[in-house]
Motif scaffolding. Structure first.
Motif, PDB file in Angstrom:
ATOM      1  N   TRP A 177       1.644   4.861   1.536  1.00 23.75           N
ATOM      2  CA  TRP A 177       0.990   3.427   0.514  1.00 23.75           C
ATOM      3  C   TRP A 177       1.494   2.782  -0.204  1.00 23.75           C
ATOM      4  N   GLN A 178       2.697   2.924  -0.119  1.00 29.01           N
ATOM      5  CA  GLN A 178       3.149   1.519  -0.586  1.00 29.01           C
ATOM      6  C   GLN A 178       3.229   0.116   0.152  1.00 29.01           C
ATOM      7  N   ALA A 179       2.636  -0.250   0.629  1.00 35.98           N
ATOM      8  CA  ALA A 179       2.263  -1.984   1.839  1.00 35.98           C
ATOM      9  C   ALA A 179       0.712  -1.862   1.452  1.00 35.98           C
ATOM     10  N   ARG A 180       1.431  -3.147   1.137  1.00 33.21           N
ATOM     11  CA  ARG A 180       0.360  -3.996   0.912  1.00 33.21           C
ATOM     12  C   ARG A 180      -1.257  -3.858   2.023  1.00 33.21           C
ATOM     13  N   GLU A 181      -0.851  -4.059   2.969  1.00 36.70           N
ATOM     14  CA  GLU A 181      -1.185  -3.305   4.377  1.00 36.70           C
ATOM     15  C   GLU A 181      -1.858  -2.590   4.207  1.00 36.70           C
ATOM     16  N   VAL A 225      10.794  -7.355   4.776  1.00 40.47           N
ATOM     17  CA  VAL A 225      10.472  -7.661   3.477  1.00 40.47           C
ATOM     18  C   VAL A 225      10.779  -8.827   3.250  1.00 40.47           C
ATOM     19  N   ARG A 226      10.298 -10.073   3.289  1.00 41.19           N
ATOM     20  CA  ARG A 226      10.974 -11.139   2.910  1.00 41.19           C
ATOM     21  C   ARG A 226      11.019 -10.980   1.233  1.00 41.19           C
ATOM     22  N   ALA A 269       6.018  -7.687   6.803  1.00 40.90           N
ATOM     23  CA  ALA A 269       5.509  -6.442   5.848  1.00 40.90           C
ATOM     24  C   ALA A 269       5.382  -6.532   4.176  1.00 40.90           C
ATOM     25  N   GLU A 270       4.424  -7.131   3.229  1.00 41.93           N
ATOM     26  CA  GLU A 270       4.596  -6.511   1.893  1.00 41.93           C
ATOM     27  C   GLU A 270       4.384  -5.399   1.004  1.00 41.93           C
ATOM     28  N   ILE A 271       5.278  -5.608  -0.070  1.00 39.27           N
ATOM     29  CA  ILE A 271       5.048  -4.028  -0.688  1.00 39.27           C
ATOM     30  C   ILE A 271       4.849  -4.615  -2.204  1.00 39.27           C
ATOM     31  N   PHE A 290      10.368   1.440   6.174  1.00 41.01           N
ATOM     32  CA  PHE A 290      10.396   2.715   7.406  1.00 41.01           C
ATOM     33  C   PHE A 290       9.335   3.201   6.624  1.00 41.01           C
ATOM     34  N   PHE A 291       8.248   2.987   7.397  1.00 46.88           N
ATOM     35  CA  PHE A 291       6.873   3.882   5.642  1.00 46.88           C
ATOM     36  C   PHE A 291       6.945   5.098   7.076  1.00 46.88           C
ATOM     37  N   TYR A 292       7.502   6.290   5.603  1.00 46.37           N
ATOM     38  CA  TYR A 292       6.928   7.442   6.320  1.00 46.37           C
ATOM     39  C   TYR A 292       5.575   8.070   6.584  1.00 46.37           C
ATOM     40  N   ASN A 293       5.688   9.289   7.966  1.00 49.05           N
ATOM     41  CA  ASN A 293       4.218   8.873   8.150  1.00 49.05           C
ATOM     42  C   ASN A 293       3.349  10.027   7.027  1.00 49.05           C
TER      43      ASN A 293
END
Length: 472
Positions: free
Chosen positions: A165-169, A180-181, A285-287, A191-194
């Motif tokens: 949920w810390q990803a903008r998408e 992430v740029r 991705a964006e955060i 890495f976004f955890y499961n």
């Protein structure tokens, strides 16, 4: 058909509990039969996990202050953890260990200068512990903003781990990492955890009472739901203290999970740095800035009332007091040391070598000044840098995490704040807390009626008495 790769990440950390005057953890309520909570959790978690070889099996970070405590009080366990990491790196060429900022501060709430120092000190502590530079860094509470990622990237960190949920998408594909740029052409891999696997391991005891059952009932169904072609990477992240402390016998669950159960099901064991070395991240991705893994309201639980602690009105004045004290201490520090050093803040950064015991303070001072300092100069620099250590330590996130002011964690933070103030006044004759006591007086315990100024001034008085007694 996809090929499944799995990693379990453990965030091993305990807040600093040492009395700053004695550097000894005092007796703590509730830790019986042990003298303090760090020792209790060591016996229930760190020792059995080291004995099971679990630090060779998981992805992990271990708080620098915790590892220093282990080195002092249980050096054989610290050596075992470092040796297990060394074997992984020897086999794979990359490390299964991640660094962590030296103190467990909420990085988005830290100043840019503090972000840099905490990151640099964390990297140096990792190098001191494991003998090489880290590829990744775990952010405390996974609290993130772009400026924090910038601090990591500028110091050579390649990746971190965040909650999905810390990803903008909002429907982010967690089966592979993202770039992430950042500014200046820099990038950070995330890495976004499961979330499902992580939550089940953390909060559903039935999920982790049997490793083979977890693979059959949780891991494989989760992988099948993703319905992805090619290779997928499933990462479960949790507090490392879950394994044996929060949930008894889960150290044994973890051992069998990653030393039999996963492989027997045809799932390959991996970890973030290894996966990244074999599968470079290509998607972007964006955060979502100012978010974390443990507050449903971003990072509000560390600065104000939020739904996670709706009656904790003491948090805002505590944060305002700490921020004000930081600014006051820093202004005095910079003013007093600018005549002696070209860059007092670079001096603070390099002070980590003294903290880690890699060089004596006197030798370090000689190297910094190019000459042996006068006794008065030596004493002032020593006190002001010790005050900087305390003023960074007082920002540890645990002070704001729970629901009441009258707990060990916020009281320890106020104790470190009082010690920082005491040291600055000893060095310069100036009280950095002047004008700020009214702010902390607004923080009040609902349970006991204790106010923040009572605690802060009480600790300050204690340090003054101790100093007077030691000089007699």
């Amino acid at each position: 058909m996809h090929s499944i790769h799995f990693s379990a990440h453990g965030h091993f950390y305990q807040p600093p509990r040492e009395d700053p005057f004695t550097n000894i953890i005092p007796e703590e309520y509730g830790a019986a039969p042990f003298g303090n909570w760090t020792e209790k959790i060591y016996r229930e978690c760190y020792l059995p996990n080291a004995n099971h070889g679990n630090f060779e099996k998981v992805s992990f970070n271990i708080g620098p202050t915790l590892f220093l405590w282990l080195r002092e009080h249980h050096p054989e366990t610290a050596r075992s953890i470092a040796e297990q990491e060394r074997l992984v790196r020897q086999r794979s060429g990359v490390s299964n260990a991640m660094a962590q900022p030296f103190f467990h501060a909420i990085m988005p709430l830290a100043s840019e200068r503090d972000k840099h120092t905490l990151t640099l000190w964390g990297i140096r502590a990792f190098e001191n512990a494991f003998g090489h530079s880290p590829e990744g860094m775990w952010l405390p509470e996974t609290a993130v903003d772009l400026a924090s990622l910038e601090a990591l990237a500028r110091n050579g960190i390649q990746y971190t781990i965040l909650a999905p949920w810390q990803a903008r998408e909002k429907e982010i594909d967690v089966t592979h990492p993202y770039r992430v740029r950042l500014s200046g052409g820099r990038e950070m891999v995330v890495f976004f955890y499961n979330a499902f696997l992580s939550s089940e391991i953390s909060f559903n005891p039935s999920a982790s009472d049997n490793a083979d059952g977890f693979v059959r009932g949780w891991l494989i169904p989760q992988a099948e739901m993703l319905n992805s072609d090619g290779q997928i990477f499933l990462l479960a992240a949790s507090d490392g203290e879950l394994y044996g402390h929060h949930q008894p016998f889960r150290d044994q669950f973890l051992s069998h999970l990653l030393d039999g159960a996963v492989e027997q099901a045809g799932i390959q064991h991996s970890f973030p740095a290894l996966w990244l070395s074999q599968n470079p991240a290509s998607d972007y991705a964006e955060i979502e800035e100012n978010t974390s893994w443990s507050c449903h309201h971003g990072i509000e639980r560390w600065r104000d009332v939020c739904g996670d602690a709706p009656t904790a009105t003491w948090k805002k004045p505590l944060r305002e007091f700490m921020d004000g004290l930081c600014a006051s201490i820093d202004a005095i520090y910079e003013t007093r040391l600018s005549d002696l050093f070209d860059d007092p803040w670079r001096l603070r950064d390099s002070y980590i070598d003294v903290i880690l015991g890699e060089i004596t303070f006197d030798r370090w001072m000689h190297d910094q000044m190019g000459e042996t300092p006068a006794l008065e100069e030596r004493a002032e620099v020593d006190l002001l840098l010790k005050a900087q250590f305390e003023r960074l330590r007082m920002l540890s996130s645990d002070a704001w995490f729970f629901y009441d002011l009258d707990r060990i964690e916020p009281l320890n933070a106020l104790k470190y704040a009082a010690h920082a103030s005491f040291l600055v006044e000893q060095a310069t004759g100036t009280d950095p807390s002047e004008g700020l006591v009214d702010v902390i007086s607004q923080a009040k315990s609902e349970l006991s009626g204790l106010t923040g100024d009572m605690a802060f001034l009480g600790f300050l008085k204690k340090f003054e008495l101790q100093a007077a007694q030691s000089s007699d």
